[in-house]
Design a protein around this motif. Structure first.
Motif, PDB file in Angstrom:
ATOM      1  N   THR A  75       0.854  -1.186   0.000  1.00 43.07           N
ATOM      2  CA  THR A  75       0.000   0.000   0.000  1.00 43.07           C
ATOM      3  C   THR A  75       0.889   1.233   0.000  1.00 43.07           C
ATOM      4  O   THR A  75       1.752   1.388   0.866  1.00 43.07           O
ATOM      5  N   LEU A  76       0.712   2.085  -0.986  1.00 43.49           N
ATOM      6  CA  LEU A  76       1.552   3.272  -1.105  1.00 43.49           C
ATOM      7  C   LEU A  76       1.004   4.389  -0.219  1.00 43.49           C
ATOM      8  O   LEU A  76      -0.158   4.771  -0.324  1.00 43.49           O
ATOM      9  N   LEU A  77       1.854   4.902   0.660  1.00 35.72           N
ATOM     10  CA  LEU A  77       1.465   5.993   1.542  1.00 35.72           C
ATOM     11  C   LEU A  77       1.658   7.327   0.830  1.00 35.72           C
ATOM     12  O   LEU A  77       2.643   7.506   0.109  1.00 35.72           O
ATOM     13  N   PRO A  78       0.753   8.268   1.025  1.00 39.21           N
ATOM     14  CA  PRO A  78       0.891   9.578   0.355  1.00 39.21           C
ATOM     15  C   PRO A  78       1.912  10.457   1.053  1.00 39.21           C
ATOM     16  O   PRO A  78       1.964  10.525   2.283  1.00 39.21           O
ATOM     17  N   VAL A 219      19.444  29.006  -4.901  1.00 40.52           N
ATOM     18  CA  VAL A 219      20.203  29.130  -3.655  1.00 40.52           C
ATOM     19  C   VAL A 219      20.425  27.785  -2.971  1.00 40.52           C
ATOM     20  O   VAL A 219      21.194  27.701  -2.004  1.00 40.52           O
ATOM     21  N   GLU A 220      19.776  26.749  -3.459  1.00 42.07           N
ATOM     22  CA  GLU A 220      19.974  25.405  -2.925  1.00 42.07           C
ATOM     23  C   GLU A 220      19.396  24.418  -3.904  1.00 42.07           C
ATOM     24  O   GLU A 220      18.396  24.703  -4.582  1.00 42.07           O
ATOM     25  N   THR A 221      20.035  23.236  -3.997  1.00 38.63           N
ATOM     26  CA  THR A 221      19.467  22.171  -4.815  1.00 38.63           C
ATOM     27  C   THR A 221      19.686  20.849  -4.098  1.00 38.63           C
ATOM     28  O   THR A 221      20.699  20.663  -3.414  1.00 38.63           O
ATOM     29  N   SER A 222      18.732  19.946  -4.237  1.00 36.55           N
ATOM     30  CA  SER A 222      18.776  18.677  -3.515  1.00 36.55           C
ATOM     31  C   SER A 222      18.434  17.521  -4.435  1.00 36.55           C
ATOM     32  O   SER A 222      17.672  17.676  -5.395  1.00 36.55           O
ATOM     33  N   ASP A 223      18.993  16.352  -4.099  1.00 31.97           N
ATOM     34  CA  ASP A 223      18.593  15.090  -4.705  1.00 31.97           C
ATOM     35  C   ASP A 223      17.958  14.251  -3.602  1.00 31.97           C
ATOM     36  O   ASP A 223      18.622  13.891  -2.627  1.00 31.97           O
ATOM     37  N   ILE A 224      16.675  13.960  -3.755  1.00 35.00           N
ATOM     38  CA  ILE A 224      15.907  13.236  -2.751  1.00 35.00           C
ATOM     39  C   ILE A 224      15.516  11.879  -3.332  1.00 35.00           C
ATOM     40  O   ILE A 224      14.966  11.807  -4.428  1.00 35.00           O
ATOM     41  N   VAL A 225      15.819  10.822  -2.597  1.00 38.60           N
ATOM     42  CA  VAL A 225      15.585   9.462  -3.076  1.00 38.60           C
ATOM     43  C   VAL A 225      14.574   8.789  -2.158  1.00 38.60           C
ATOM     44  O   VAL A 225      14.788   8.670  -0.948  1.00 38.60           O
ATOM     45  N   ILE A 226      13.448   8.334  -2.741  1.00 42.67           N
ATOM     46  CA  ILE A 226      12.333   7.774  -1.988  1.00 42.67           C
ATOM     47  C   ILE A 226      12.009   6.387  -2.540  1.00 42.67           C
ATOM     48  O   ILE A 226      11.927   6.208  -3.760  1.00 42.67           O
ATOM     49  N   PRO A 227      11.802   5.387  -1.680  1.00 41.89           N
ATOM     50  CA  PRO A 227      11.449   4.046  -2.166  1.00 41.89           C
ATOM     51  C   PRO A 227      10.154   4.064  -2.973  1.00 41.89           C
ATOM     52  O   PRO A 227       9.126   4.553  -2.516  1.00 41.89           O
ATOM     53  N   GLY A 228      10.229   3.530  -4.177  1.00 44.08           N
ATOM     54  CA  GLY A 228       9.058   3.561  -5.047  1.00 44.08           C
ATOM     55  C   GLY A 228       7.978   2.573  -4.670  1.00 44.08           C
ATOM     56  O   GLY A 228       6.859   2.652  -5.197  1.00 44.08           O
ATOM     57  N   ASP A 229       8.273   1.626  -3.744  1.00 39.88           N
ATOM     58  CA  ASP A 229       7.261   0.639  -3.352  1.00 39.88           C
ATOM     59  C   ASP A 229       6.565   1.013  -2.047  1.00 39.88           C
ATOM     60  O   ASP A 229       5.779   0.230  -1.522  1.00 39.88           O
ATOM     61  N   ARG A 230       6.842   2.218  -1.517  1.00 36.94           N
ATOM     62  CA  ARG A 230       6.248   2.587  -0.228  1.00 36.94           C
ATOM     63  C   ARG A 230       5.446   3.882  -0.283  1.00 36.94           C
ATOM     64  O   ARG A 230       4.571   4.089   0.553  1.00 36.94           O
ATOM     65  N   PHE A 231       5.755   4.741  -1.237  1.00 40.44           N
ATOM     66  CA  PHE A 231       5.145   6.066  -1.222  1.00 40.44           C
ATOM     67  C   PHE A 231       4.666   6.485  -2.608  1.00 40.44           C
ATOM     68  O   PHE A 231       5.172   6.022  -3.625  1.00 40.44           O
TER      69      PHE A 231
END
Length: 243
Positions: A75-78, A219-231
């Motif tokens: 179940t993918l959480l929002p 002024v800032e940049t980010s790389d955010i990595v999120i599990p594709g099977d959870r969210f």
């Protein structure tokens, strides 16, 4: 399927179809290698390759001494990307709102900007940047990895502090963030990401490339990595008042 395709792909295609259309439900057993050879008229090697491909795709899981089974669909959480944008850990705040206890680790260091980061921050050449690496956990389980880059000396957080929200910290330094831009895509995780996030085989990640802008200046940049099977990522687009 074309006769020039490896024979094991016939097996993969048929079992994949059954999983996708629900003929094989989550938890259902997958035929053994011996059963696959008899059912599809293929050799032992082809049957073994087929099971390996299905496991790599994340469709089945192997249990030692028991065989293979259809992997349960999580179940993918929002995750609401804008609801907590002024919090020091927006995803953490969102997960906490769903009843999960979150913790965060971070490490701040100086580094040279890679060509990609220099382009995103509109910097000339390999100039120093402040790089902050984060690991967010929920109830002890890794939920997200993030790496943030800021021009060096640009009001970066002290290592001993609990980080404030980026917007609040920049505002205290006289910089007003006017826009946040996110670009999202899926990709295969790097080995270190799979290990840290404890990803099952075949699971991709959601990669969010986020940049904070002050006018026409990043002024800032980010790389955010999120599990594709959870969210699943949820974006809200406020509309201006209607006449």
């Amino acid at each position: 399927m074309a006769s020039s395709d490896p024979v094991y792909l016939r097996v993969v295609a048929d079992i994949r179809r059954q999983i996708v259309d629900g003929s094989l439900s989550p938890g259902a057993p997958i035929p053994s290698r011996a059963q696959l050879t008899r059912k599809y008229g293929v050799g032992e090697t082809a049957a073994r390759h087929a099971l390996r491909v299905l496991a790599t795709e994340g469709l089945i899981v192997g249990r030692v001494g028991s065989g293979h089974y259809v992997r349960a669909r999580p179940t993918l959480l929002p995750l609401h990307r804008w609801r907590f944008h002024d919090h020091h850990a927006p995803v953490g705040a969102d997960v906490q709102a769903q009843g999960t206890r979150t913790t965060r680790e971070w490490r701040i260091e100086r580094a040279e900007a890679t060509p990609d980061i220099a382009q995103r921050l509109r910097l000339d050449g390999s100039v120093p940047v402040t790089r902050t690496r984060y690991v967010l956990r929920g109830d002890g389980r890794p939920l997200q990895l993030a790496t943030s880059y800021e021009p060096a000396g640009f009001g970066e957080p002290a290592a001993e502090e609990t980080p404030r929200s980026l917007i609040a910290r920049l505002s205290a330094a006289g910089v007003k963030v006017t826009e946040i831009v996110e670009q999202v895509y899926t990709r295969v995780p790097q080995p270190a990401e799979s290990d840290t996030l404890a990803l099952p085989a075949g699971v991709h990640v959601l990669h969010v490339e986020r940049t904070h802008w002050a006018g026409d200046r990043p002024v800032e940049t980010s790389d955010i990595v999120i599990p594709g099977d959870r969210f699943r990522l949820v974006y809200t687009h406020p509309l201006p008042p209607q006449p």
